[in-house]
Design an enzyme around this catalytic site. Structure first.
Site, PDB file in Angstrom:
ATOM      1  N   HIS A   1       1.464  -1.024  -0.271  1.00  0.00           N
ATOM      2  CA  HIS A   1      -0.027   0.109   0.164  1.00  0.00           C
ATOM      3  C   HIS A   1       0.414   1.377   0.382  1.00  0.00           C
ATOM      4  CE1 HIS A   1      -2.978  -2.449   2.508  1.00  0.00           C
ATOM      5  NE2 HIS A   1      -3.656  -2.534   1.227  1.00  0.00           N
TER       6      HIS A   1
ATOM      7  N   LYS B   1     -18.769  -5.527   7.237  1.00  0.00           N
ATOM      8  CA  LYS B   1     -17.731  -6.127   6.863  1.00  0.00           C
ATOM      9  C   LYS B   1     -16.920  -6.473   7.975  1.00  0.00           C
ATOM     10  CE  LYS B   1     -16.174  -4.970   2.017  1.00  0.00           C
ATOM     11  NZ  LYS B   1     -15.712  -4.782   0.985  1.00  0.00           N
TER      12      LYS B   1
ATOM     13  N   ARG C   1      -1.682  -5.489  -9.329  1.00  0.00           N
ATOM     14  CA  ARG C   1      -0.708  -6.440  -8.489  1.00  0.00           C
ATOM     15  C   ARG C   1      -0.283  -7.486  -9.615  1.00  0.00           C
ATOM     16  NH1 ARG C   1      -3.204  -6.704  -2.470  1.00  0.00           N
ATOM     17  NH2 ARG C   1      -4.643  -6.541  -3.987  1.00  0.00           N
TER      18      ARG C   1
ATOM     19  N   SER D   1      -3.097  -7.683   2.786  1.00  0.00           N
ATOM     20  CA  SER D   1      -3.382  -7.620   3.771  1.00  0.00           C
ATOM     21  C   SER D   1      -3.986  -8.957   4.076  1.00  0.00           C
ATOM     22  CB  SER D   1      -4.080  -6.271   4.403  1.00  0.00           C
ATOM     23  OG  SER D   1      -3.942  -5.350   3.901  1.00  0.00           O
TER      24      SER D   1
HETATM   25  P1  ADP Z   1      -9.671  -4.152  -0.384  1.00  0.00           P
HETATM   26  O1  ADP Z   1      -9.627  -5.086   0.585  1.00  0.00           O
HETATM   27  O2  ADP Z   1     -10.769  -2.915  -0.507  1.00  0.00           O
HETATM   28  O3  ADP Z   1      -9.264  -4.768  -1.109  1.00  0.00           O
HETATM   29  P2  ADP Z   1      -6.656  -2.978   0.084  1.00  0.00           P
HETATM   30  O4  ADP Z   1      -6.243  -2.044   1.760  1.00  0.00           O
HETATM   31  O5  ADP Z   1      -6.214  -4.155   0.258  1.00  0.00           O
HETATM   32  O6  ADP Z   1      -8.056  -3.260  -0.365  1.00  0.00           O
HETATM   33  O7  ADP Z   1      -6.485  -2.822  -0.841  1.00  0.00           O
HETATM   34  C1  ADP Z   1      -6.523  -1.184  -1.519  1.00  0.00           C
HETATM   35  C2  ADP Z   1      -5.853  -1.179  -2.416  1.00  0.00           C
HETATM   36  O8  ADP Z   1      -4.432  -0.980  -2.273  1.00  0.00           O
HETATM   37  C3  ADP Z   1      -5.859  -2.151  -3.846  1.00  0.00           C
HETATM   38  O9  ADP Z   1      -6.990  -2.125  -4.242  1.00  0.00           O
HETATM   39  C4  ADP Z   1      -4.760  -1.811  -4.640  1.00  0.00           C
HETATM   40  O10 ADP Z   1      -4.986  -1.247  -5.570  1.00  0.00           O
HETATM   41  C5  ADP Z   1      -3.814  -1.742  -3.303  1.00  0.00           C
HETATM   42  N1  ADP Z   1      -2.632  -2.917  -3.272  1.00  0.00           N
HETATM   43  C6  ADP Z   1      -2.671  -3.366  -2.006  1.00  0.00           C
HETATM   44  N2  ADP Z   1      -1.938  -4.263  -2.101  1.00  0.00           N
HETATM   45  C7  ADP Z   1      -0.961  -3.360  -2.812  1.00  0.00           C
HETATM   46  C8  ADP Z   1       0.370  -4.484  -3.864  1.00  0.00           C
HETATM   47  N3  ADP Z   1       1.015  -5.455  -2.818  1.00  0.00           N
HETATM   48  N4  ADP Z   1       0.913  -3.862  -4.612  1.00  0.00           N
HETATM   49  C9  ADP Z   1       0.419  -2.609  -5.009  1.00  0.00           C
HETATM   50  N5  ADP Z   1      -0.960  -2.697  -5.002  1.00  0.00           N
HETATM   51  C10 ADP Z   1      -1.524  -2.565  -3.874  1.00  0.00           C
END
Ligand code: ADP
Length: 166
Positions: free
Chosen positions: A17, A41, A90, A127
């Site tokens: 992130h 959620k 990703r 995450s």
């Molecule tokens: P959600 O739970 O809504 O999918 P996340 O909090 O996991 O959202 O992630 C938010 C955003 O961060 C994702 O939509 C993506 O754009 C970006 N993201 C998350 N992890 C990565 C990563 N490892 N590399 C690049 N972008 C990431």
């Protein structure tokens, strides 16, 4: 002022992130990290905790601020005069859904989605996976800031100590 939003749940924030947020901060005048506070959620951390960790993690980026949002992201964009959504991509598997969402969002309001390719070292990082690995005792120290690791370890210990639901 060119303002962008980086939306997500950030449960908890990872280096993946932060990489996208930092790169967005280099492309736009201001970046708003929008944390989904949707109560329905199941999350490991509350919205306040997730926002607090993000604020700490982004403290070094002067043009980044953290906000909560519920409901439609496009409504949030209209309310905050934001015309760009920045999403990290990703893998090809992210693309189908993200393309559909980007097209829907741009049809709802005047907002452009900007896709930023993940840095190769973070392409497997999510995450959910970090939480799963950490819950089984795996070392996730390379994937989250040190203070997030401490919070994550403490929370997983609390959860493990709770009596199991029937
Ligand atoms: P959600 O739970 O809504 O999918 P996340 O909090 O996991 O959202 O992630 C938010 C955003 O961060 C994702 O939509 C993506 O754009 C970006 N993201 C998350 N992890 C990565 C990563 N490892 N590399 C690049 N972008 C990431």
């Amino acid at each position: 002022m060119r303002r962008a939003v980086c939306p997500g749940s950030f449960d908890p924030v990872t280096h993946g992130h932060l990489d996208i947020i930092e790169r967005a901060a280099n492309l736009f005048d201001e970046v708003v990290v929008a944390v989904g506070v949707n109560a329905s959620k199941r999350r490991l951390f509350t919205a306040e905790e997730r926002m607090g960790m993000l604020e700490q993690a982004c403290a070094g980026f002067p043009n980044v601020r953290v906000a909560g949002f519920s409901g439609l992201l496009t409504t949030f964009c209209q309310e905050h005069d934001i015309h760009a959504i920045v999403k990290g991509l990703r893998a090809v598997s992210d693309f189908d859904y993200e393309l559909q969402m980007a097209q829907m969002n741009s049809s709802l309001t005047d907002v452009e989605t900007v896709f930023v390719p993940t840095s190769p070292e973070y392409s497997f990082l999510a995450s959910s996976l970090v939480k799963e690995v950490a819950s089984f005792g795996g070392d996730v120290s390379a994937f989250v800031p040190g203070f997030v690791l401490a919070r994550l370890t403490a929370r997983l210990d609390e959860v493990a100590a709770r009596p199991q639901d029937a």
